[in-house]
Structures are given as structure tokens and as C-alpha cells.
Design an enzyme around this catalytic site. Structure first.
Site, PDB file in Angstrom:
ATOM      1  N   SER A 110      50.423  31.190  43.046  1.00 37.72           N
ATOM      2  CA  SER A 110      49.052  31.401  43.030  1.00 37.72           C
ATOM      3  C   SER A 110      48.470  31.345  44.367  1.00 37.72           C
ATOM      4  O   SER A 110      49.006  30.809  45.257  1.00 37.72           O
ATOM      5  CB  SER A 110      48.351  29.866  42.192  1.00 37.72           C
ATOM      6  OG  SER A 110      47.097  30.012  42.592  1.00 37.72           O
ATOM      7  N   TYR A 133      43.176  35.671  43.933  1.00 41.72           N
ATOM      8  CA  TYR A 133      41.628  35.490  43.825  1.00 41.72           C
ATOM      9  C   TYR A 133      41.073  36.317  45.016  1.00 41.72           C
ATOM     10  O   TYR A 133      41.242  36.165  46.227  1.00 41.72           O
ATOM     11  CB  TYR A 133      41.245  33.987  44.210  1.00 41.72           C
ATOM     12  CG  TYR A 133      41.537  33.118  42.759  1.00 41.72           C
ATOM     13  CD1 TYR A 133      41.043  33.580  41.493  1.00 41.72           C
ATOM     14  CD2 TYR A 133      42.566  32.148  42.879  1.00 41.72           C
ATOM     15  CE1 TYR A 133      41.455  32.794  40.614  1.00 41.72           C
ATOM     16  CE2 TYR A 133      42.765  31.256  41.761  1.00 41.72           C
ATOM     17  CZ  TYR A 133      42.464  31.760  40.516  1.00 41.72           C
ATOM     18  OH  TYR A 133      42.538  30.931  39.523  1.00 41.72           O
ATOM     19  N   THR A 159      43.150  38.006  39.484  1.00 36.73           N
ATOM     20  CA  THR A 159      42.227  37.266  38.529  1.00 36.73           C
ATOM     21  C   THR A 159      40.918  37.694  38.350  1.00 36.73           C
ATOM     22  O   THR A 159      40.312  38.061  39.275  1.00 36.73           O
ATOM     23  CB  THR A 159      42.381  36.027  38.748  1.00 36.73           C
ATOM     24  OG1 THR A 159      43.578  35.292  38.625  1.00 36.73           O
ATOM     25  CG2 THR A 159      41.356  35.224  37.917  1.00 36.73           C
ATOM     26  N   LYS A 221      44.576  40.393  35.635  1.00 31.74           N
ATOM     27  CA  LYS A 221      44.847  39.206  34.775  1.00 31.74           C
ATOM     28  C   LYS A 221      43.561  38.493  34.187  1.00 31.74           C
ATOM     29  O   LYS A 221      42.664  38.402  35.049  1.00 31.74           O
ATOM     30  CB  LYS A 221      45.768  38.038  35.731  1.00 31.74           C
ATOM     31  CG  LYS A 221      45.974  37.018  35.102  1.00 31.74           C
ATOM     32  CD  LYS A 221      46.654  36.050  35.862  1.00 31.74           C
ATOM     33  CE  LYS A 221      47.186  34.530  35.127  1.00 31.74           C
ATOM     34  NZ  LYS A 221      45.903  33.959  34.619  1.00 31.74           N
ATOM     35  N   HIS A 245      43.081  32.342  30.545  1.00 35.51           N
ATOM     36  CA  HIS A 245      43.114  31.324  31.977  1.00 35.51           C
ATOM     37  C   HIS A 245      43.445  29.985  31.249  1.00 35.51           C
ATOM     38  O   HIS A 245      42.977  29.012  31.736  1.00 35.51           O
ATOM     39  CB  HIS A 245      41.740  31.394  32.280  1.00 35.51           C
ATOM     40  CG  HIS A 245      41.773  31.022  33.714  1.00 35.51           C
ATOM     41  ND1 HIS A 245      41.626  32.061  35.012  1.00 35.51           N
ATOM     42  CD2 HIS A 245      42.207  30.050  34.723  1.00 35.51           C
ATOM     43  CE1 HIS A 245      41.675  31.580  36.123  1.00 35.51           C
ATOM     44  NE2 HIS A 245      42.107  30.275  35.949  1.00 35.51           N
TER      45      HIS A 245
END
Length: 347
Positions: A110, A133, A159, A221, A245
Site C-alpha cells: 500500500s 493513491y 486505486t 483497482k 474496497h
């Protein structure tokens, strides 16, 4: 933990992990949005699916091997990105990456990590992707994906389902916030009520720009609609990650496994497909593959294993799923991943 004490099913790790994780952190990791109907349905959706096994097939040996953008994998179970592994164990993402590599699983790091991507790469040596992100500043965004490629992350999963954070009431009740970790620039926009990263201006034009500067395959995603999946592939995406999510964004959103068949039919062979959400058994993995996924991702159970036994716990969780998948393949007459086909799912 001795062999006799070790759980034999992934779900058994949940209660053990809850004893070890601070309550606010536990709610952050395990909670969903709103009334948590999507969170519950993520699990129930797998259970609704029924299998039609083949018989009289020589399944004395099974080969679970597959590939992801040319990278060889020993099985199709991968680790989904989850934030802030230090909430589960002091070794944080380093332990998760080591455990994943030991189990032969691709690990997705992440953006919201407390360990820099370079250190995670050095610690694991296993196959890995980076979840992005996307920073609002394009230079910062480009720098992140170039860093990831430079240290061996063979894919970037961006994402796309977080323009604003979902209504996570557990976190609001607990007044629980996390900071953005070590990768995002300090001026990255965040939601003022939660401190969570937001991406309100990202659109398909921005996705196409990201594809143009990303040196490795790009996966979108958080897709639940076939039309969005087609537009993302038209924008250049190499993969589609079907996901709601973890039930943490829009409550009552469809479970990813229910959305998968329509997306698979629309995309065909144009892009790799990943599915996640509520995976607890190897038979779930089999169902995901049968309905069109190339890879099946697991999230929260990895954190449970991490909390219980560090890297060894992560490894064990993934090995349980792998071994259950192998058995499910044998019992449905499948010797290879290619033989896990849609006709195994009862109409």
C-alpha cells in the site's frame, strides 16, 4: 506458536488477532462503511456460489502455477494492499512481505505504508506490486511509480474508487485517524474529518496520463462496472482489479465476485483480471478463477496472520489458502489453473 496450537483454517486467525490488536486499530482494519452491508455481502457472495465438479479425472498431481505480466507465480493467490501494517505487528510491512514471499505469493504494498518501498523490496525478494493513491501533483505521482519500477515492483495498482472516504462510522466513534505513511507528499489532499487520502479530481483523462508515464503494467483497482472496465482498458490499463474496497467505501455496493462475470465478459483477453473481497477459503479462490479472474487477492486475513505470528503467520495464512485451492482443484477435476473454467459454477 506450536504446531498443535496453529489454526487450521484462515477464519480461526481472526479471533486470535483481535486479542492482539488495539481496539481502535481493530475497528479501522475490520470495519466497513455505513451499516456494513457490503462488508457482510462480500463474504456471503462466495457462499451463494455452488460448484459442479467433474469426476473421473486423474488429479494425482496439480499445477497451480500462473503468471502476472510475465512474472512467474507458484499460485494465483496474491496479497491485496492494506494500510498501516504496524497496527498489527511491530515489523509492519517488512514482515508481511517476507511472509508473502515465503508462501510464494505476490505482495501488493500500500501507498499508506510505514516502511519505504525500497526497504520492503529488499526484505522480501518475492514478486510484488505497488498500490498507488495518485498524488494530486503529477511530478510527485510520476516519481512514485518510477521509484516502484526501479526497485522491482512489476505492476502498479492505482486505486480509482476513493474520490472521498466512505462513511466509516467505527472510526468516527473511535476518533481514529492514521497519517499517510512514508510515500505521499505532505501537501497531498486529505479529508479533514478523517485524515484519509482523497482523490476527488481523478478521471479517465488522468488515468490515461498515468498510463503514459508508468514504466510498468498499470492496474485500475476498485472497478465494479463493465463499462468502467472497458473505458479503463481503452485508456491503456493492463489490468482491472474488481473490488468494492473491502466494503469500506459505498455501502450496499455489489460484491466484487458478483460483478466479476460481467466485467470478464466485457474485457475478454484484453487485460488481466484480479478479484478480492471476503476471500476466506481456497474454494473461494477456485470460484474466482472459474468466473474469470486471473488472480484472487486476500486482504484482512493477511493482517490477522501478521498480528498472531508476524511473518510466519502471514506465510501460514497464505499456505492454508494455497493448499485448500489445490484440494478444491482435485475435487473438481482440475489439474491446472487453465482447467478452472466457468462450467464449474452451477447456473
Amino acid at each position: 506458536m506450536t504446531k498443535a496450537q496453529r489454526p487450521i483454517a484462515v477464519a480461526e486467525y481472526e479471533a486470535l488477532a483481535r486479542e492482539r490488536v488495539e481496539p481502535g486499530a481493530w475497528d479501522y482494519q475490520s470495519g466497513g462503511a455505513g451499516d456494513e452491508r457490503s462488508l457482510a455481502d462480500n463474504r456471503a457472495a462466495w457462499d451463494r456460489l455452488r460448484l459442479r465438479p467433474r469426476v473421473l479425472v486423474d488429479v494425482a498431481t496439480r499445477d497451480l502455477a500462473t503468471t502476472a505480466f510475465g512474472v512467474a507465480l507458484t499460485h494465483p493467490i496474491i496479497v491485496a494492499p492494506t494500510a498501516a501494517h504496524h497496527l498489527s505487528h511491530a515489523d509492519a510491512e517488512l514482515a508481511s512481505a517476507r511472509g508473502s514471499a515465503a508462501a510464494g505469493a505476490l505482495f501488493t504494498l500500500s501507498t499508506i505504508s510505514w516502511v519505504p518501498m525500497e526497504e520492503v523490496a529488499a526484505a522480501s525478494g518475492g514478486p510484488r506490486w505497488f498500490q498507488l493513491y495518485a498524488p494530486a501533483d503529477r511530478d510527485a505521482c510520476r516519481a512514485l511509480v518510477e521509484r516502484a519500477a526501479a526497485c522491482g515492483y512489476s505492476g502498479v495498482a492505482v486505486t480509482v474508487d476513493l474520490p472521498l472516504p466512505g462513511n466509516r462510522e467505527r472510526d468516527r466513534r473511535n476518533d481514529f485517524e492514521i497519517d499517510l505513511g512514508v510515500h505521499l507528499p505532505p501537501d497531498q489532499p486529505v479529508d479533514p474529518d478523517t485524515g484519509i487520502v482523497v482523490l476527488p479530481t481523478m478521471d479517465f483523462d488522468e488515468l490515461a496520463w498515468l498510463r503514459s508515464v508508468c514504466p510498468v503494467p498499470l492496474i485500475a483497482k476498485g472497478v465494479l462496472r463493465a463499462d468502467d472496465a472497458v473505458r479503463a482498458v481503452d485508456a491503456g490499463c493492463d489490468g482491472i482489479w474488481v473490488s468494492n474496497h473491502g466494503g469500506r467505501q459505498l455501502d450496499t455496493a455489489v460484491a466484487a465476485i458478483d460483478a466479476l462475470p460481467e466485467i470478464a465478459a466485457a474485457i475478454g483477453e484484453r487485460a488481466m483480471l484480479v478479484v478480492d473481497g471476503g476471500v476466506r477459503r481456497g474454494v473461494d479462490v477456485l470460484k474466482g478463477l472459474a468466473l474469470g479472474a486471473d488472480l484472487v487477492a486476500v486482504g484482512r486475513p493477511v493482517l490477522w496472520g501478521l498480528a498472531v505470528d508476524g511473518a510466519d503467520g502471514v506465510q501460514r495464512v497464505l499456505e492454508i489458502l494455497r493448499d485448500e485451492l489445490s484440494l478444491a482443484m482435485a475435487l473438481t477435476g482440475c489439474r491446472t489453473i487453465a482447467e478452472v473454467t466457468p462450467d464449474l459454477i452451477a447456473g
